[in-house]
Motif scaffolding. Structure first.
Motif, PDB file in Angstrom:
ATOM      1  N   VAL A 191       0.856  -1.190   0.000  1.00 40.37           N
ATOM      2  CA  VAL A 191       0.000   0.000   0.000  1.00 40.37           C
ATOM      3  C   VAL A 191       0.889   1.236   0.000  1.00 40.37           C
ATOM      4  N   VAL A 192       0.546   2.215  -0.828  1.00 40.03           N
ATOM      5  CA  VAL A 192       1.273   3.481  -0.855  1.00 40.03           C
ATOM      6  C   VAL A 192       0.314   4.623  -0.541  1.00 40.03           C
ATOM      7  N   ARG A 193       0.887   5.687  -0.022  1.00 40.16           N
ATOM      8  CA  ARG A 193       0.128   6.913   0.233  1.00 40.16           C
ATOM      9  C   ARG A 193       0.615   7.973  -0.743  1.00 40.16           C
ATOM     10  N   GLN A 194      -0.335   8.599  -1.443  1.00 40.84           N
ATOM     11  CA  GLN A 194       0.000   9.665  -2.379  1.00 40.84           C
ATOM     12  C   GLN A 194      -0.543  10.993  -1.860  1.00 40.84           C
ATOM     13  N   ASP A 195       0.301  12.023  -1.911  1.00 38.97           N
ATOM     14  CA  ASP A 195      -0.085  13.357  -1.454  1.00 38.97           C
ATOM     15  C   ASP A 195       0.131  14.366  -2.582  1.00 38.97           C
ATOM     16  N   ARG A 196      -0.923  15.104  -2.875  1.00 38.31           N
ATOM     17  CA  ARG A 196      -0.836  16.203  -3.835  1.00 38.31           C
ATOM     18  C   ARG A 196      -0.983  17.521  -3.066  1.00 38.31           C
ATOM     19  N   VAL A 242      -7.285  -8.171   7.348  1.00 38.07           N
ATOM     20  CA  VAL A 242      -6.220  -7.349   7.917  1.00 38.07           C
ATOM     21  C   VAL A 242      -5.840  -6.254   6.916  1.00 38.07           C
ATOM     22  N   ILE A 243      -5.856  -5.011   7.388  1.00 35.73           N
ATOM     23  CA  ILE A 243      -5.425  -3.861   6.593  1.00 35.73           C
ATOM     24  C   ILE A 243      -4.110  -3.373   7.194  1.00 35.73           C
ATOM     25  N   THR A 244      -3.037  -3.521   6.459  1.00 33.08           N
ATOM     26  CA  THR A 244      -1.721  -3.110   6.932  1.00 33.08           C
ATOM     27  C   THR A 244      -1.274  -1.862   6.194  1.00 33.08           C
ATOM     28  N   GLY A 245      -0.740  -0.907   6.921  1.00 30.18           N
ATOM     29  CA  GLY A 245      -0.192   0.295   6.282  1.00 30.18           C
ATOM     30  C   GLY A 245      -0.774   1.583   6.819  1.00 30.18           C
ATOM     31  N   PRO A 246      -1.963   2.001   6.343  1.00 26.67           N
ATOM     32  CA  PRO A 246      -2.519   3.280   6.794  1.00 26.67           C
ATOM     33  C   PRO A 246      -2.798   3.270   8.292  1.00 26.67           C
ATOM     34  N   GLY A 247      -2.339   4.294   8.970  1.00 27.13           N
ATOM     35  CA  GLY A 247      -2.610   4.452  10.387  1.00 27.13           C
ATOM     36  C   GLY A 247      -3.673   5.510  10.627  1.00 27.13           C
ATOM     37  N   GLN A 248      -3.915   5.785  11.878  1.00 23.25           N
ATOM     38  CA  GLN A 248      -4.950   6.746  12.256  1.00 23.25           C
ATOM     39  C   GLN A 248      -4.693   8.123  11.640  1.00 23.25           C
ATOM     40  N   LYS A 249      -3.438   8.583  11.693  1.00 23.74           N
ATOM     41  CA  LYS A 249      -3.118   9.895  11.134  1.00 23.74           C
ATOM     42  C   LYS A 249      -3.247   9.912   9.618  1.00 23.74           C
ATOM     43  N   ASP A 250      -2.916   8.789   8.974  1.00 26.94           N
ATOM     44  CA  ASP A 250      -3.085   8.699   7.520  1.00 26.94           C
ATOM     45  C   ASP A 250      -4.553   8.801   7.139  1.00 26.94           C
ATOM     46  N   ILE A 251      -5.400   8.105   7.882  1.00 26.84           N
ATOM     47  CA  ILE A 251      -6.832   8.145   7.608  1.00 26.84           C
ATOM     48  C   ILE A 251      -7.378   9.547   7.836  1.00 26.84           C
ATOM     49  N   ALA A 293       4.774  14.919 -10.905  1.00 22.22           N
ATOM     50  CA  ALA A 293       5.142  14.019  -9.812  1.00 22.22           C
ATOM     51  C   ALA A 293       4.152  14.181  -8.668  1.00 22.22           C
ATOM     52  N   VAL A 294       3.860  13.083  -8.015  1.00 23.66           N
ATOM     53  CA  VAL A 294       3.027  13.071  -6.822  1.00 23.66           C
ATOM     54  C   VAL A 294       3.829  12.384  -5.730  1.00 23.66           C
ATOM     55  N   ALA A 295       3.926  12.988  -4.571  1.00 24.32           N
ATOM     56  CA  ALA A 295       4.667  12.381  -3.465  1.00 24.32           C
ATOM     57  C   ALA A 295       4.030  11.041  -3.115  1.00 24.32           C
ATOM     58  N   THR A 296       4.774   9.961  -3.323  1.00 21.36           N
ATOM     59  CA  THR A 296       4.243   8.613  -3.154  1.00 21.36           C
ATOM     60  C   THR A 296       5.145   7.840  -2.199  1.00 21.36           C
ATOM     61  N   ARG A 297       4.612   7.539  -1.018  1.00 23.90           N
ATOM     62  CA  ARG A 297       5.395   6.898   0.043  1.00 23.90           C
ATOM     63  C   ARG A 297       4.801   5.542   0.382  1.00 23.90           C
TER      64      ARG A 297
END
Length: 244
Positions: A69-74, A190-199, A107-111
């Motif tokens: 799972v990746v998180r993208q931020d624009r 099971v959902i692994t990756g996104p945490g409370q702050k990510d949500i 580019a999109v910040a992708t972590r």
């Protein structure tokens, strides 16, 4: 440049593509087209949690997410304190960095939120490949992006709805697109990756508001929180809070 080849996994990419989430780029590809795509020399790379996928003018790549799972931020309004961003989660089967197919400066910040296996490809090469040699892949990509846009609208663009519903909707979406069966019991996801702050960032909610919603779901027994994981104990119960 992307990290070195993950040789041990290269043959694994030929199997299991049809098991990717419904509507994703890989899942939409016929098996023979997926195999032809891999035969052009594409290989998987392993990225660790918190690694950033190289993108932009210095690394004009697109990436096909095989697992993780990746998180993208624009940042449409620019970067700075208290300036809102747009956060999205992308999982297995999705192609990310697609804007580079139009301009290599995009580019999109992708972590990476988990250990992630991704398949990088130079954007210019990928664009030529699907335009001239693999038009079925181009069609699959366009359909997957449309599916993703509609899903984003239903999951992320519901600011008028109550926070509990919005958090439940996002978790249900993640269960479908990034969840795996709990090894202890196949009935749990099971959902692994996104945490409370990510949500909270993805839904543009306060962290305290997000925590209240998660506490309610835990109270009703539909969700369990573990270290860097959420366990959906009752998928139907979770969907009840979504209203579907």
């Amino acid at each position: 440049m992307p990290p070195a080849l993950d040789i041990a996994r290269s043959t694994d990419l030929y199997q299991g593509h049809e098991d990717k989430p419904q509507g994703s780029f890989i899942q939409r590809l016929p098996a023979e087209v997926w195999h032809r795509l891999l035969q052009t020399g594409l290989r998987g790379r392993t990225f660790e949690r918190d690694d950033v996928l190289p993108m932009g003018p210095q690394s004009p790549y697109v990436y096909i997410i095989w697992e993780g799972v990746v998180r993208q931020d624009r940042y449409p309004l620019g970067r700075g304190d208290n300036i809102p961003s747009i956060t999205r989660f992308r999982g297995a089967g999705q192609l990310v960095g697609e804007a580079a197919l139009l301009t290599q400066a995009a580019a999109v910040a992708t972590r990476c939120l988990t250990r992630t296996v991704a398949i990088p490809c130079a954007a210019r090469y990928f664009a030529a490949l699907i335009e001239r040699r693999l038009p079925q892949a181009r069609h699959a990509l366009l359909c997957s992006l449309e599916d993703r846009n509609r899903s984003d609208e239903a999951v992320y663009a519901m600011a008028i709805r109550p926070p509990l519903e919005r958090v439940s909707r996002l978790l249900a979406h993640l269960a479908d697109t990034a969840g795996i069966p709990d090894p202890d019991t196949a009935q749990h996801i099971v959902i692994t990756g996104p945490g409370q702050k990510d949500i909270a960032a993805a839904l543009q909610l306060a962290v305290s508001t997000t925590e209240n919603a998660l506490r309610t779901l835990r109270h009703h027994g539909v969700l369990e929180a573990r270290y860097r994981q959420f366990v959906v104990r009752d998928v139907d119960g979770l969907r009840h809070f979504v209203g579907t």
